[in-house]
Design an enzyme around this catalytic site. Structure first.
Site, PDB file in Angstrom:
ATOM      1  N   TYR A  56      10.993   0.413  14.522  1.00 34.34           N
ATOM      2  CA  TYR A  56      12.050  -0.119  13.530  1.00 34.34           C
ATOM      3  C   TYR A  56      11.036  -1.148  12.632  1.00 34.34           C
ATOM      4  O   TYR A  56      11.304  -1.094  11.712  1.00 34.34           O
ATOM      5  CB  TYR A  56      13.072  -0.940  14.133  1.00 34.34           C
ATOM      6  CG  TYR A  56      13.958  -1.489  13.196  1.00 34.34           C
ATOM      7  CD1 TYR A  56      15.178  -0.671  12.656  1.00 34.34           C
ATOM      8  CD2 TYR A  56      14.035  -2.761  12.718  1.00 34.34           C
ATOM      9  CE1 TYR A  56      15.897  -1.216  11.619  1.00 34.34           C
ATOM     10  CE2 TYR A  56      14.960  -3.391  11.958  1.00 34.34           C
ATOM     11  CZ  TYR A  56      15.966  -2.413  11.257  1.00 34.34           C
ATOM     12  OH  TYR A  56      16.665  -2.982  10.398  1.00 34.34           O
TER      13      TYR A  56
HETATM   14  N1  LIG Z   1      22.949  -5.373  10.693  1.00 35.44           N
HETATM   15  C1  LIG Z   1      21.784  -5.972  10.450  1.00 35.44           C
HETATM   16  O1  LIG Z   1      21.415  -7.144  10.896  1.00 35.44           O
HETATM   17  C2  LIG Z   1      20.702  -5.394   9.655  1.00 35.44           C
HETATM   18  C3  LIG Z   1      19.467  -6.336   9.555  1.00 35.44           C
HETATM   19  C4  LIG Z   1      18.527  -5.596   8.656  1.00 35.44           C
HETATM   20  C5  LIG Z   1      18.590  -4.319   7.955  1.00 35.44           C
HETATM   21  N2  LIG Z   1      19.587  -3.761   8.434  1.00 35.44           N
HETATM   22  C6  LIG Z   1      19.799  -2.335   7.482  1.00 35.44           C
HETATM   23  O2  LIG Z   1      20.779  -2.143   6.842  1.00 35.44           O
HETATM   24  C7  LIG Z   1      21.108  -0.707   6.824  1.00 35.44           C
HETATM   25  C8  LIG Z   1      22.543  -0.634   7.477  1.00 35.44           C
HETATM   26  O3  LIG Z   1      22.747  -1.053   8.698  1.00 35.44           O
HETATM   27  P1  LIG Z   1      24.181  -1.332   9.513  1.00 35.44           P
HETATM   28  O4  LIG Z   1      23.825  -2.798  10.260  1.00 35.44           O
HETATM   29  O5  LIG Z   1      25.086  -1.323   8.292  1.00 35.44           O
HETATM   30  O6  LIG Z   1      24.304  -0.351  10.459  1.00 35.44           O
HETATM   31  P2  LIG Z   1      25.336   0.807  10.752  1.00 35.44           P
HETATM   32  O7  LIG Z   1      26.489   0.168  10.657  1.00 35.44           O
HETATM   33  O8  LIG Z   1      25.015   1.798  11.765  1.00 35.44           O
HETATM   34  O9  LIG Z   1      25.171   1.780   9.403  1.00 35.44           O
HETATM   35  C9  LIG Z   1      24.163   2.794   9.118  1.00 35.44           C
HETATM   36  C10 LIG Z   1      24.784   4.069   8.975  1.00 35.44           C
HETATM   37  O10 LIG Z   1      23.822   4.953   8.867  1.00 35.44           O
HETATM   38  C11 LIG Z   1      24.355   6.275   8.991  1.00 35.44           C
HETATM   39  N3  LIG Z   1      23.260   7.083   9.645  1.00 35.44           N
HETATM   40  C12 LIG Z   1      22.671   6.775  10.875  1.00 35.44           C
HETATM   41  N4  LIG Z   1      21.721   7.758  11.185  1.00 35.44           N
HETATM   42  C13 LIG Z   1      21.521   8.382  10.150  1.00 35.44           C
HETATM   43  C14 LIG Z   1      21.313   9.925   9.657  1.00 35.44           C
HETATM   44  N5  LIG Z   1      20.296  10.478  10.481  1.00 35.44           N
HETATM   45  N6  LIG Z   1      21.569  10.311   8.368  1.00 35.44           N
HETATM   46  C15 LIG Z   1      22.459  10.108   7.696  1.00 35.44           C
HETATM   47  N7  LIG Z   1      23.045   8.967   8.049  1.00 35.44           N
HETATM   48  C16 LIG Z   1      22.500   8.372   9.403  1.00 35.44           C
HETATM   49  C17 LIG Z   1      25.507   5.917  10.123  1.00 35.44           C
HETATM   50  O11 LIG Z   1      26.665   6.526   9.388  1.00 35.44           O
HETATM   51  P3  LIG Z   1      27.588   7.753   9.859  1.00 35.44           P
HETATM   52  O12 LIG Z   1      27.721   7.515  11.411  1.00 35.44           O
HETATM   53  O13 LIG Z   1      28.736   7.588   9.195  1.00 35.44           O
HETATM   54  O14 LIG Z   1      26.779   9.246   9.474  1.00 35.44           O
HETATM   55  C18 LIG Z   1      25.655   4.483  10.022  1.00 35.44           C
HETATM   56  O15 LIG Z   1      27.111   4.209   9.798  1.00 35.44           O
HETATM   57  C19 LIG Z   1      20.059  -0.043   7.756  1.00 35.44           C
HETATM   58  O16 LIG Z   1      19.131   0.503   7.137  1.00 35.44           O
HETATM   59  C20 LIG Z   1      19.691  -1.275   8.470  1.00 35.44           C
HETATM   60  O17 LIG Z   1      18.412  -1.102   9.071  1.00 35.44           O
HETATM   61  C21 LIG Z   1      20.565  -4.064   9.224  1.00 35.44           C
END
Ligand SMILES: NC(=O)c1ccc[n+]([C@@H]2O[C@H](COP(=O)([O-])OP(=O)(O)OC[C@H]3O[C@@H](n4cnc5c(N)ncnc54)[C@H](OP(=O)(O)O)[C@@H]3O)[C@@H](O)[C@H]2O)c1
Length: 267
Positions: free
Chosen positions: A174
């Site tokens: 990551y």
């Molecule tokens: N939450 C944090 O603290 C945090 C911090 C820094 C950065 N981020 C970044 O923010 C973004 C969103 O994260 P989040 O926390 O909202 O996580 P999340 O709720 O898991 O959302 C990410 C979504 O990506 C989709 N996904 C996963 N693998 C995939 C694939 N191979 N192809 C297409 N879609 C896929 C999934 O949607 P489906 O299951 O509906 O397909 C999942 O709901 C990410 O890039 C993450 O790295 C998050």
């Protein structure tokens, strides 16, 4: 003669624009999708499950939004996905590359496959989708905005002691991919500026999902102890920035990685 200055309402207005958010039904993607819809955009929201994408699209404020099943790891499907959007809505103006999911190995257990898979989903697919959108914008000779969702972990290392003894990791794959994505954002920004397409990254700090707070309260306490503001981020705290970068209000912001981290990276 100088152009007339537009009001703040005009600058932030996304009426008539079409915006894609990938992984839109997730924790942060859902808030960012609502933000763009509330600002007037017609939304294309994706999930790997078409029915989830469709029901999320139907929940958004405004009308005309569509949900499409999309597995971005299958990168050969990206041109067809963009064609589908253009066939249904006729244009794309904004892309938020947000979807991410992969393995989360420890430093000791990470394999080459962990790295390859993470990079494929979180960098390669982001690039290929962005380029497909830019090709469309070029043909239309229209301005556009690409927003890549990075992470504070693309900029700073983790505190190892926040993770010690807990059933969670700060995975090395990551860190590698998010650091690469932040830099790729700058590279694309300077090349696509001549096409009037801006490319920026939003890098969230700690925005843990509710399930993490429920299952690992000690982890949240440790992270809060590392945060200048002493608390975790709330998804709505990304709404303002995503609309700024997507809209004319951000028309001179290009090639930037803007951290939304409560000051985490300011120590
Ligand atoms: N939450 C944090 O603290 C945090 C911090 C820094 C950065 N981020 C970044 O923010 C973004 C969103 O994260 P989040 O926390 O909202 O996580 P999340 O709720 O898991 O959302 C990410 C979504 O990506 C989709 N996904 C996963 N693998 C995939 C694939 N191979 N192809 C297409 N879609 C896929 C999934 O949607 P489906 O299951 O509906 O397909 C999942 O709901 C990410 O890039 C993450 O790295 C998050």
């Amino acid at each position: 003669m100088a152009e007339a200055e537009r009001s703040v309402q005009q600058l932030f207005d996304l009426s008539g624009k079409v915006a894609i958010v990938t992984g839109a039904a997730g924790w942060l993607g859902s808030a960012m999708s609502r933000a763009l819809a509330e600002a007037g955009a017609t939304m294309v929201v994706t999930s790997r499950q078409a029915d989830q994408a469709e029901s999320f699209a139907a929940s958004l404020p405004g009308s005309g939004h569509i949900g499409i099943g999309f597995e971005q790891g299958d990168t050969e499907t990206i041109p067809a996905f963009v064609e589908t959007v253009l066939g249904r809505l006729g244009r794309i103006d904004i892309l938020v590359n947000n979807a991410y999911g992969s393995t989360a190995p420890s430093i000791d257990s990470a394999t080459a496959e962990d790295f390859d898979r993470a990079y494929h989903v979180g960098v390669t697919a982001y690039f290929l989708l962005a380029r497909e959108v830019v090709n469309h914008l070029r043909q239309r000779q229209a301005p556009g905005s690409i927003i890549n969702i990075g992470s504070m972990y693309g900029v700073v290392a983790s505190y190892p002691d926040a993770y010690t003894g807990l059933p969670t990791n700060s995975p090395p794959n990551y860190h590698g991919l998010k650091g690469g994505l932040v830099h790729l954002t700058r590279h694309l920004a300077v090349y696509w500026a001549q096409d009037n397409v801006r490319v920026n990254a939003i890098s969230p700090g700690p925005f843990p999902k509710p399930v993490t707070a429920q299952t690992m309260p000690e982890f949240i306490e440790r992270l809060e102890g590392k945060s200048p503001m002493g608390r975790m981020g709330r998804p709505e705290e990304l709404k303002g920035l995503v609309v700024l970068l997507a809209s004319e209000a951000g028309s001179y912001i290009n090639g930037q990685n803007i951290l939304v981290d409560g000051g985490w990276t300011a120590w």
